[in-house]
Write an enzyme that holds these catalytic residues in place. Structure first.
Site, PDB file in Angstrom:
ATOM      1  N   HIS A   1       1.681   4.406  -2.919  1.00 43.98           N
ATOM      2  CA  HIS A   1       1.778   5.863  -2.768  1.00 43.98           C
ATOM      3  C   HIS A   1       3.135   6.346  -3.282  1.00 43.98           C
ATOM      4  O   HIS A   1       3.230   7.383  -3.966  1.00 43.98           O
ATOM      5  CB  HIS A   1       1.648   6.251  -1.294  1.00 43.98           C
ATOM      6  CG  HIS A   1       0.251   6.273  -0.768  1.00 43.98           C
ATOM      7  ND1 HIS A   1      -0.771   6.973  -1.384  1.00 43.98           N
ATOM      8  CD2 HIS A   1      -0.298   5.711   0.336  1.00 43.98           C
ATOM      9  CE1 HIS A   1      -1.882   6.832  -0.672  1.00 43.98           C
ATOM     10  NE2 HIS A   1      -1.629   6.066   0.366  1.00 43.98           N
TER      11      HIS A   1
ATOM     12  N   HIS B   1       0.833  -1.205   0.000  1.00 43.75           N
ATOM     13  CA  HIS B   1       0.000   0.000   0.000  1.00 43.75           C
ATOM     14  C   HIS B   1       0.871   1.260   0.000  1.00 43.75           C
ATOM     15  O   HIS B   1       0.690   2.154  -0.841  1.00 43.75           O
ATOM     16  CB  HIS B   1      -0.905  -0.017   1.242  1.00 43.75           C
ATOM     17  CG  HIS B   1      -1.798   1.174   1.368  1.00 43.75           C
ATOM     18  ND1 HIS B   1      -3.129   1.151   1.017  1.00 43.75           N
ATOM     19  CD2 HIS B   1      -1.568   2.445   1.788  1.00 43.75           C
ATOM     20  CE1 HIS B   1      -3.665   2.333   1.221  1.00 43.75           C
ATOM     21  NE2 HIS B   1      -2.731   3.143   1.695  1.00 43.75           N
ATOM     22  N   GLU B   2       1.808   1.319   0.929  1.00 40.75           N
ATOM     23  CA  GLU B   2       2.643   2.519   1.017  1.00 40.75           C
ATOM     24  C   GLU B   2       3.552   2.660  -0.201  1.00 40.75           C
ATOM     25  O   GLU B   2       3.827   3.772  -0.649  1.00 40.75           O
ATOM     26  CB  GLU B   2       3.466   2.494   2.311  1.00 40.75           C
ATOM     27  CG  GLU B   2       2.644   2.475   3.585  1.00 40.75           C
ATOM     28  CD  GLU B   2       1.590   3.572   3.657  1.00 40.75           C
ATOM     29  OE1 GLU B   2       1.789   4.640   3.043  1.00 40.75           O
ATOM     30  OE2 GLU B   2       0.551   3.357   4.312  1.00 40.75           O
TER      31      GLU B   2
ATOM     32  N   HIS C   1       3.370   6.621  -6.996  1.00 43.24           N
ATOM     33  CA  HIS C   1       2.634   7.801  -7.477  1.00 43.24           C
ATOM     34  C   HIS C   1       3.526   9.045  -7.385  1.00 43.24           C
ATOM     35  O   HIS C   1       3.520   9.904  -8.276  1.00 43.24           O
ATOM     36  CB  HIS C   1       1.375   7.978  -6.639  1.00 43.24           C
ATOM     37  CG  HIS C   1       0.283   8.731  -7.322  1.00 43.24           C
ATOM     38  ND1 HIS C   1      -0.876   9.094  -6.683  1.00 43.24           N
ATOM     39  CD2 HIS C   1       0.156   9.201  -8.582  1.00 43.24           C
ATOM     40  CE1 HIS C   1      -1.665   9.736  -7.523  1.00 43.24           C
ATOM     41  NE2 HIS C   1      -1.052   9.814  -8.682  1.00 43.24           N
TER      42      HIS C   1
END
Length: 680
Positions: A472, A468-469, A475
């Site tokens: 980020h 998940h991190e 991105h």
């Protein structure tokens, strides 16, 4: 020696950064920025991008860089000295940012540029920068009378102080309590690594026996595996009352008055800017059109999810009674019996999976998946200067071209904020000489550190957190936008910012992905087929209860910011009413979850926690293309990279999603991925 906080084109030399350098560096950069702004706006003149925006970017980037380092260190290496320096800078920065947001000369310069013939020659990302900037001027009170502008500034400064104090109280409350025992029966059921970690925690406090702290890995192990219900209850009551007027440290770090003042100031701020509620102000920069749309979205999910959650609870209650004769299931029993039921039903548990997810193997798998999906190579740089010996540093490249760098700080430790997050150290941007400043990310987790001679062994939940991190991080790091206001995650509507992070989690559930990231830490043998099949079969275990829990947080946050009225609204009452609507288990009256709800009281999610579910619609539907084309489809991977990851905030999220998916998103994939509706 020059101050290392002042050079954003360099990687931070953490070993050279001194706490007493932080405040002078921030002071100097604020004055440098003010001087440039005054020079650019003191006379009326025609500006183009390079003479106006580029020059402002050059100087503001230095301040952003210096403050990102200070903020980061305050979160991962907190100390009294660092806290003092950080707190000394907060009011100065708040005053500066408010001053710039209300600077009429600056506003006039941007407005003139947006209305000039030069605007048509700018690329789409540059035009988006100007549009966003003018919008943000209005949201900063540029049109307010002078007295109201002054009140706006006072509110912003006070909010920056309060939100920081809220976070400090949670950290202090988490660090300030622990359970000490010399009775081994208190630890029955705990895995060996958790017992060893507890013994180490006792030694660091010069105590005999074992110490369980409220750091999440320690707390989670007790709540999931400890056979002693009384020990679980003691931990639960301490954890769920942190920073409140209840529990073992009642009143010591109480965030209650701070929450009320934060909410009152937010509501006053919204009304100053012409909004009815803070929730309305929050939506001014989000995808959702209005509050009714948000509440309707959440209520619809709740209506579909609650029957599933009720059945989950009924199953768990019946199992606990059958196993131990437990007549009434208490909140501190849920994780414990859920793990037992999961083992009984699927012959799998997080603890069984740990040996197959050593951190080095998981990282290699993560990097391999990213390379197959997006053509990105990730290599460790061994000689990097970091803030702690556990921190690792990586270079991202594509076809030999360096794209970005990232730091990974994986383990829990004292004086480190709990949770997991990605933060930007440096933004991608084009420099005045035409060169590109490459992005740098911080990736922070709180996994259990290695014990004895074993590597760090992750639960599957922790593997998902890491993915998940890193989503980020991708991105932020893979952006090809050259203007910092809309590069990476900057300028992305908050209710779309979770799209890449939730999207990348999907590979943690795909057999092809799991084969790359798993292998027994001693033998490197793959996850046994039976265990793999059981794990995948258990994917939707207790999915209804997990869904309504997130909906409880989302509805509480949004309704609180919709209805709050100082001196009238009772925060606990709002939460209680939401729980009546969506929760299937009511916690004890003393539970003060909201007092440590950092996402909305010290993070960026105020009136925006719903974004997790909103963006999950986007991410689930985005992944459905890979389900159709193949989970490692190079065509789909290229399309996601080029339309989502590379574009950052340079275009509206819906426009980017449609460019990738060929249509607007549908909620069907979310419900299917969460096990709320069955796959056709």
């Amino acid at each position: 020696m020059q101050n290392p906080l002042l050079h954003p084109q360099q990687l931070p030399p953490f070993s050279q950064i001194k706490v007493d350098q932080i405040e002078p560096a921030i002071d100097a950069l604020i004055e440098e920025n003010r001087h440039l702004v005054n020079a650019l706006t003191e006379t009326e003149q025609d500006h183009d991008w390079d003479s106006f925006v580029q020059r402002l970017e050059d100087t503001s980037d230095k301040l952003s860089y210096a403050w990102s380092i200070a903020s980061h260190l305050n979160g991962v290496m907190n100390s009294d000295e660092l806290r003092q320096a950080y707190n000394a800078c907060l009011p100065k920065l708040s005053a500066y940012w408010t001053e710039m947001g209300q600077h009429k000369g600056l506003f006039s310069g941007y407005e003139a540029l947006a209305k000039s013939e030069h605007f048509a020659s700018l690329d789409k990302a540059q035009q988006k920068v100007l549009q966003n900037t003018l919008r943000d001027f209005k949201l900063s009170g540029i049109a307010l009378p002078e007295a109201e502008q002054q009140r706006y500034a006072e509110i912003q400064q006070r909010l920056s102080e309060l939100t920081n104090t809220f976070s400090e109280n949670v950290l202090d409350a988490t660090q300030g309590w622990y359970f000490h025992t010399e009775d081994p029966s208190d630890l029955q059921g705990l895995p060996d690594d958790a017992i060893e970690a507890a013994a180490n925690a006792a030694k660091t406090r010069e105590l005999d026996g074992w110490v369980i702290t409220l750091d999440f890995p320690s707390y989670y192990a007790v709540m999931t595996y400890a056979n002693n219900s009384a020990v679980r209850e003691q931990l639960y009551r301490a954890y769920s009352t942190r920073a409140s007027d209840q529990g073992p440290d009642a009143g010591r770090w109480d965030n209650g008055p701070i929450m009320n003042e934060i909410l009152a100031l937010r509501q006053e701020l919204a009304k100053l800017l012409g909004f009815t509620t803070y929730a309305d102000l929050s939506l001014a920069t989000k995808m959702a059109e209005n509050g009714d749309q948000v509440i309707g979205f959440l209520n619809d999910l709740a209506e579909k999810s609650r029957p599933v959650a009720e059945q989950d609870l009924a199953d768990l209650t019946a199992f606990a009674k059958e196993l131990d004769g437990t007549e009434q299931l208490m909140p501190w029993d849920v994780s414990y019996y859920a793990d037992k039921l999961k083992q009984s039903r699927y012959q799998v548990s997080q603890q069984q999976l740990r040996p197959y997810f050593p951190l080095p193997k998981v990282l290699n798998g993560l990097f391999g998946i990213v390379e197959r999906l997006f053509g990105i190579r990730i290599e460790e740089q061994a000689d990097a200067d970091t803030w702690h010996e556990d921190v690792r540093f990586f270079r991202l490249s594509r076809d030999g071209e360096t794209l970005a760098y990232c730091y990974l700080d994986p383990f829990a430790r004292s004086n480190k904020r709990g949770g997991a997050w990605m933060a930007d150290c440096r933004d991608r941007r084009r420099l005045a000489d035409g060169q590109i400043q490459l992005p740098v990310a911080y990736l922070v987790c709180n996994f259990t550190p290695p014990v004895s001679n074993k590597p760090a062994l992750l639960t599957h939940d922790e593997v998902t957190t890491l993915f998940h991190e890193f989503g980020h991080g991708l991105h932020h790091m893979l952006t090809r936008v050259d203007y910092p206001e809309v590069s990476g995650i900057n300028g992305v509507a908050w209710d779309a910012v979770e799209l890449p992070s939730q999207f990348l989690e999907n590979w943690c559930w795909e057999p092809e992905g799991l084969a790359l990231m798993s292998g027994h830490y001693e033998t490197n043998e793959p996850l046994p087929n039976e265990l793999l099949e059981n794990m995948l079969a258990a994917k939707h275990f207790q999915a209804g209860m997990m869904m309504v829990r997130q909906l409880e947080f989302s509805l509480f946050d949004f309704k609180l910011h919709q209805c709050f009225e100082a001196g009238v609204t009772d925060v606990q009452q709002v939460l209680d009413e939401v729980r009546k609507q969506v929760a299937v288990m009511t916690p004890p009256k003393e539970n003060r979850f909201q007092h440590s709800f950092g996402h909305i009281f010290s993070g960026g999610y105020a009136a925006g926690y719903y974004s997790y579910k909103w963006a999950e619609v986007l991410s689930a539907d985005a992944f459905s293309r890979f389900e159709e084309d193949g989970v490692f489809s190079p065509t789909a991977g290229e399309a996601f990279r080029s339309n989502i990851l590379e574009k950052g905030g340079s275009a509206e999220p819906m426009e980017l999603f449609v460019a990738f998916r060929g249509r607007e998103p549908k909620v069907d994939a979310l419900l299917r991925h969460n096990g709320i509706v069955k796959a056709a």
